[in-house]
Design a protein around this motif. Sequence first.
Motif, PDB file in Angstrom:
ATOM      1  N   HIS A 126      -0.413   3.894  -2.091  1.00  0.00           N
ATOM      2  CA  HIS A 126      -0.633   2.487  -1.736  1.00  0.00           C
ATOM      3  C   HIS A 126      -1.737   1.951  -2.642  1.00  0.00           C
ATOM      4  O   HIS A 126      -2.625   2.693  -3.056  1.00  0.00           O
ATOM      5  CB  HIS A 126      -1.051   2.380  -0.269  1.00  0.00           C
ATOM      6  N   ILE A 127      -1.715   0.662  -2.899  1.00  0.00           N
ATOM      7  CA  ILE A 127      -2.737   0.039  -3.729  1.00  0.00           C
ATOM      8  C   ILE A 127      -4.118   0.166  -3.090  1.00  0.00           C
ATOM      9  O   ILE A 127      -5.128   0.279  -3.786  1.00  0.00           O
ATOM     10  CB  ILE A 127      -2.392  -1.451  -4.019  1.00  0.00           C
ATOM     11  N   PHE A 128      -4.182   0.212  -1.763  1.00  0.00           N
ATOM     12  CA  PHE A 128      -5.471   0.350  -1.094  1.00  0.00           C
ATOM     13  C   PHE A 128      -6.083   1.735  -1.332  1.00  0.00           C
ATOM     14  O   PHE A 128      -7.304   1.887  -1.293  1.00  0.00           O
ATOM     15  CB  PHE A 128      -5.352   0.072   0.401  1.00  0.00           C
ATOM     16  N   ALA A 129      -5.276   2.744  -1.559  1.00  0.00           N
ATOM     17  CA  ALA A 129      -5.798   4.074  -1.885  1.00  0.00           C
ATOM     18  C   ALA A 129      -6.531   4.032  -3.219  1.00  0.00           C
ATOM     19  O   ALA A 129      -7.615   4.596  -3.364  1.00  0.00           O
ATOM     20  CB  ALA A 129      -4.670   5.102  -1.926  1.00  0.00           C
ATOM     21  N   ILE A 130      -5.940   3.364  -4.189  1.00  0.00           N
ATOM     22  CA  ILE A 130      -6.557   3.234  -5.508  1.00  0.00           C
ATOM     23  C   ILE A 130      -7.828   2.380  -5.404  1.00  0.00           C
ATOM     24  O   ILE A 130      -8.868   2.725  -5.984  1.00  0.00           O
ATOM     25  CB  ILE A 130      -5.577   2.600  -6.510  1.00  0.00           C
ATOM     26  N   TYR A 169       5.487   2.160  -3.912  1.00  0.00           N
ATOM     27  CA  TYR A 169       4.375   2.795  -4.606  1.00  0.00           C
ATOM     28  C   TYR A 169       4.624   4.293  -4.769  1.00  0.00           C
ATOM     29  O   TYR A 169       5.101   4.953  -3.846  1.00  0.00           O
ATOM     30  CB  TYR A 169       3.063   2.610  -3.841  1.00  0.00           C
ATOM     31  N   THR A 170       4.276   4.812  -5.940  1.00  0.00           N
ATOM     32  CA  THR A 170       4.394   6.241  -6.235  1.00  0.00           C
ATOM     33  C   THR A 170       3.203   6.637  -7.098  1.00  0.00           C
ATOM     34  O   THR A 170       2.844   5.919  -8.020  1.00  0.00           O
ATOM     35  CB  THR A 170       5.705   6.536  -7.002  1.00  0.00           C
ATOM     36  N   LEU A 203      -1.196   4.794 -10.098  1.00  0.00           N
ATOM     37  CA  LEU A 203      -0.243   4.245  -9.141  1.00  0.00           C
ATOM     38  C   LEU A 203       0.859   3.499  -9.885  1.00  0.00           C
ATOM     39  O   LEU A 203       0.586   2.597 -10.677  1.00  0.00           O
ATOM     40  CB  LEU A 203      -0.949   3.281  -8.168  1.00  0.00           C
ATOM     41  N   VAL A 204       2.090   3.882  -9.634  1.00  0.00           N
ATOM     42  CA  VAL A 204       3.253   3.200 -10.202  1.00  0.00           C
ATOM     43  C   VAL A 204       3.809   2.300  -9.106  1.00  0.00           C
ATOM     44  O   VAL A 204       4.063   2.755  -7.986  1.00  0.00           O
ATOM     45  CB  VAL A 204       4.332   4.207 -10.656  1.00  0.00           C
ATOM     46  N   ALA A 205       3.974   1.021  -9.416  1.00  0.00           N
ATOM     47  CA  ALA A 205       4.491   0.060  -8.441  1.00  0.00           C
ATOM     48  C   ALA A 205       5.795  -0.526  -8.943  1.00  0.00           C
ATOM     49  O   ALA A 205       5.894  -0.940 -10.096  1.00  0.00           O
ATOM     50  CB  ALA A 205       3.474  -1.049  -8.207  1.00  0.00           C
ATOM     51  N   ILE A 206       6.788  -0.543  -8.084  1.00  0.00           N
ATOM     52  CA  ILE A 206       8.079  -1.169  -8.386  1.00  0.00           C
ATOM     53  C   ILE A 206       8.130  -2.467  -7.588  1.00  0.00           C
ATOM     54  O   ILE A 206       8.039  -2.453  -6.364  1.00  0.00           O
ATOM     55  CB  ILE A 206       9.257  -0.254  -7.970  1.00  0.00           C
ATOM     56  N   ASN A 207       8.255  -3.591  -8.269  1.00  0.00           N
ATOM     57  CA  ASN A 207       8.256  -4.894  -7.614  1.00  0.00           C
ATOM     58  C   ASN A 207       9.574  -5.096  -6.863  1.00  0.00           C
ATOM     59  O   ASN A 207      10.626  -5.198  -7.477  1.00  0.00           O
ATOM     60  CB  ASN A 207       8.059  -5.999  -8.650  1.00  0.00           C
ATOM     61  N   ARG A 233      12.756   6.568  -4.325  1.00  0.00           N
ATOM     62  CA  ARG A 233      11.685   6.035  -3.481  1.00  0.00           C
ATOM     63  C   ARG A 233      11.882   4.533  -3.239  1.00  0.00           C
ATOM     64  O   ARG A 233      11.688   4.053  -2.122  1.00  0.00           O
ATOM     65  CB  ARG A 233      10.323   6.330  -4.097  1.00  0.00           C
ATOM     66  N   TYR A 234      12.286   3.798  -4.265  1.00  0.00           N
ATOM     67  CA  TYR A 234      12.538   2.360  -4.109  1.00  0.00           C
ATOM     68  C   TYR A 234      13.652   2.119  -3.094  1.00  0.00           C
ATOM     69  O   TYR A 234      13.533   1.263  -2.216  1.00  0.00           O
ATOM     70  CB  TYR A 234      12.903   1.745  -5.460  1.00  0.00           C
TER      71      TYR A 234
END
Length: 100
Positions: free
Chosen positions: A88-92, A50-51, A57-61, A43-44
Amino acid sequence: HWLSAANSSKIKNMHTTSVEGVEDMIHLGDLNEAGILHNLLRRYNDGNIYTFTGSILVAINPYQLYDIYNVSYIRQYQDKKIGELPPHIFAIADNAYYSM
């Protein structure tokens, strides 16, 4: 080589979902460390930082700026349940706000 002939017979193919990648890792056919890391890497590499793992939510910087933090994205994720749109962070944030 570190893989002996005896050990090579124990190797199995990855599940299709693990090879292709999924937005929500709950749906991985191989829910183990290798499957999770492969999914995150895939995905990255596709530009998806975001996954989901269920409601987590798992975020890879990516150490770069993405144009995914603007008003149009906020509106897009308003009143949507987790999983209706890509992670997406907005979903959370929207889900947390309406769960209060």
